[in-house]
Write an enzyme that holds these catalytic residues in place. Structure first.
Site, PDB file in Angstrom:
ATOM      1  N   ASP A  19      13.333  -1.526  -0.231  1.00  0.00           N
ATOM      2  CA  ASP A  19      12.867  -2.322  -1.373  1.00  0.00           C
ATOM      3  C   ASP A  19      13.963  -2.365  -2.447  1.00  0.00           C
ATOM      4  O   ASP A  19      14.506  -1.319  -2.828  1.00  0.00           O
ATOM      5  CB  ASP A  19      11.596  -1.639  -1.928  1.00  0.00           C
ATOM      6  CG  ASP A  19      10.877  -2.477  -2.955  1.00  0.00           C
ATOM      7  OD1 ASP A  19      10.989  -3.716  -2.902  1.00  0.00           O
ATOM      8  OD2 ASP A  19      10.170  -1.879  -3.802  1.00  0.00           O
ATOM      9  N   ARG A  55       0.290   4.245  -7.884  1.00  0.00           N
ATOM     10  CA  ARG A  55       0.632   5.262  -8.885  1.00  0.00           C
ATOM     11  C   ARG A  55      -0.561   5.507  -9.808  1.00  0.00           C
ATOM     12  O   ARG A  55      -0.799   6.619 -10.259  1.00  0.00           O
ATOM     13  CB  ARG A  55       1.832   4.802  -9.711  1.00  0.00           C
ATOM     14  CG  ARG A  55       3.077   4.632  -8.880  1.00  0.00           C
ATOM     15  CD  ARG A  55       4.235   4.157  -9.730  1.00  0.00           C
ATOM     16  NE  ARG A  55       5.387   3.902  -8.877  1.00  0.00           N
ATOM     17  CZ  ARG A  55       6.628   3.851  -9.296  1.00  0.00           C
ATOM     18  NH1 ARG A  55       6.904   4.024 -10.571  1.00  0.00           N
ATOM     19  NH2 ARG A  55       7.628   3.624  -8.465  1.00  0.00           N
TER      20      ARG A  55
HETATM   21  P1  13P Z   1       4.059  -3.659  -8.752  1.00  0.00           P
HETATM   22  O1  13P Z   1       4.793  -2.962  -9.858  1.00  0.00           O
HETATM   23  O2  13P Z   1       3.245  -4.787  -9.269  1.00  0.00           O
HETATM   24  O3  13P Z   1       3.277  -2.737  -7.906  1.00  0.00           O
HETATM   25  O4  13P Z   1       5.181  -4.325  -7.802  1.00  0.00           O
HETATM   26  C1  13P Z   1       5.785  -3.573  -6.782  1.00  0.00           C
HETATM   27  C2  13P Z   1       6.976  -4.240  -6.210  1.00  0.00           C
HETATM   28  O5  13P Z   1       7.231  -5.404  -6.410  1.00  0.00           O
HETATM   29  C3  13P Z   1       7.829  -3.430  -5.340  1.00  0.00           C
HETATM   30  O6  13P Z   1       8.962  -4.131  -4.927  1.00  0.00           O
HETATM   31  O1  G3H Z   2       9.817  -2.682  -7.742  1.00  0.00           O
HETATM   32  C1  G3H Z   2       9.946  -1.473  -7.767  1.00  0.00           C
HETATM   33  C2  G3H Z   2       8.993  -0.615  -7.039  1.00  0.00           C
HETATM   34  O2  G3H Z   2       7.789  -0.496  -7.719  1.00  0.00           O
HETATM   35  C3  G3H Z   2       9.617   0.704  -6.750  1.00  0.00           C
HETATM   36  O3  G3H Z   2       9.699   1.488  -7.903  1.00  0.00           O
HETATM   37  O4  G3H Z   2      12.126   1.946  -7.994  1.00  0.00           O
HETATM   38  O5  G3H Z   2      10.512   3.330  -9.291  1.00  0.00           O
HETATM   39  O6  G3H Z   2      10.636   3.531  -6.794  1.00  0.00           O
HETATM   40  P1  G3H Z   2      10.815   2.641  -8.004  1.00  0.00           P
HETATM   41 ZN    ZN Z   3       9.660  -5.504  -6.432  1.00  0.00          ZN
END
Ligand code: 13P
Ligand code: G3H
Ligand code: ZN
Length: 315
Positions: free
Chosen positions: A81, A259
């Site tokens: 991600d 979370r």
């Molecule tokens: P949220 O903060 O809305 O859960 O989005 C998560 C996200 O886009 C992770 O890439």
């Molecule tokens: O978009 C981000 C996701 O919610 C992941 O969050 O980078 O704090 O792990 P993080």
């Molecule tokens: Zn994201």
């Protein structure tokens, strides 16, 4: 069973969205797998750069491999991600990931294209697919904070051009959401008009919606009643997930809501048992509550009940 993200997208496109959930530890993994099996849904596990640093990237891989053995029925993909170029290469070369996201959306268009193209080339050599991002969501992700004024929706013409130039396999579009628990001031809707235009220019092409947590207000109220101070939070309307899926949104990212489940469970537990210091009873409650949350979201995304169909489609 770990499958490719492309296999999941092929089955889902235009019918439902695959839930993409972030994990950072074993409890989240247990809740996620349990909820996915309870709702008979395929899913995507997302690992962010922050998650890879939290314990160790090897720890998360080991947790996922273990969960795969504990839940042999599960069908899922593993996704990086919000990767930068270096992290993408690390994941591509690890042989563990189904897909990576290169997020160069904060760079100018030409630079975003150049970076994404390099990652696509490296990934495709290894059979890994690439999600890229165009447009800018508001909110906080990793160490980058985008003020609301700087957030901008994806331009449909640019989206078409970007996909053609880069060869990326899916595109994260900014259609009004943002990361975190404070998405909107007052009630707002997704920009379905923009989404429709993107779909018209990219028919059959999987789109991704980041920042899709719904920030349940009853959850926030319970957190605040147990000592939290989360004010003016607002999320995406869960009834908009499926209409977005019908317009090509094939992956919906949800992290913040998980979370909130964790925070509610732990705040309430230690409020009610102030003398306790064994974290396992609270951890157990979290796993069950997170599983329920995942199952409820999969129903709203339309992915619940699709597991056997996906299995059959794998041949
Ligand atoms: P949220 O903060 O809305 O859960 O989005 C998560 C996200 O886009 C992770 O890439
Ligand atoms: O978009 C981000 C996701 O919610 C992941 O969050 O980078 O704090 O792990 P993080
Ligand atoms: Zn994201």
């Amino acid at each position: 069973m770990i499958v490719t993200t492309a296999q999941l997208f092929k089955h889902a496109y235009g019918k439902y969205a695959v839930g993409a959930y972030n994990i950072n530890n074993a409890e989240q993994a247990m809740g996620l797998f349990k909820g996915a099996i309870d709702s008979q849904a395929p899913f995507i596990i997302q690992i962010s750069k922050g998650a890879r640093k939290y314990t160790d990237k090897k720890m998360l891989e080991a947790i996922i491999r273990a969960a795969d053995e504990i839940f042999p029925e599960a069908i899922f993909a593993v996704h990086l991600d919000h990767g930068d170029e270096e992290t993408c290469y690390d994941c591509i070369n690890s042989g563990f990931y189904s897909s990576v996201m290169i997020d160069a959306s904060h760079d100018p268009f030409d630079q975003n294209v150049a970076i994404t193209k390099r990652v696509v080339e490296a990934a495709h050599k290894k059979g890994i697919s690439v999600e890229a991002e165009l447009g800018m969501l508001g909110g906080v992700e990793e160490d980058i904070k985008v003020e609301e004024g700087n957030a901008c929706l994806t331009d449909p013409d640019e989206a078409q051009e970007f996909v053609k130039l880069t060869g990326c396999d899916s595109l994260a579009c900014a259609i009004g959401t943002s990361h975190g628990a404070f998405k909107f001031k007052g009630k707002q809707s997704l920009h379905f008009d923009v989404l429709q235009k993107i779909k018209d220019r990219l028919p059959g092409y999987p789109l991704v919606m980041h920042g899709s947590s719904s920030v349940p207000q009853d959850e926030v109220a319970r957190i605040n009643a147990a000592g939290g101070q989360i004010k003016d939070s607002m999320g995406v309307d869960v009834n908009e997930y499926l209409p977005a899926a019908k317009l090509g949104v094939t992956k919906i990212n949800i992290d913040t809501d998980g979370r909130l489940v964790w925070t509610r469970v732990h705040r309430e537990f230690f409020r009610d048992k102030p003398g306790d210091f064994d974290f396992r009873p609270a951890g157990k409650i979290f796993i069950d509550e997170y599983a329920k949350f995942i199952a409820s979201r999969n129903k709203l995304l339309g992915s619940a009940g699709q597991l056997e169909g996906v299995r059959a489609s794998l041949g």
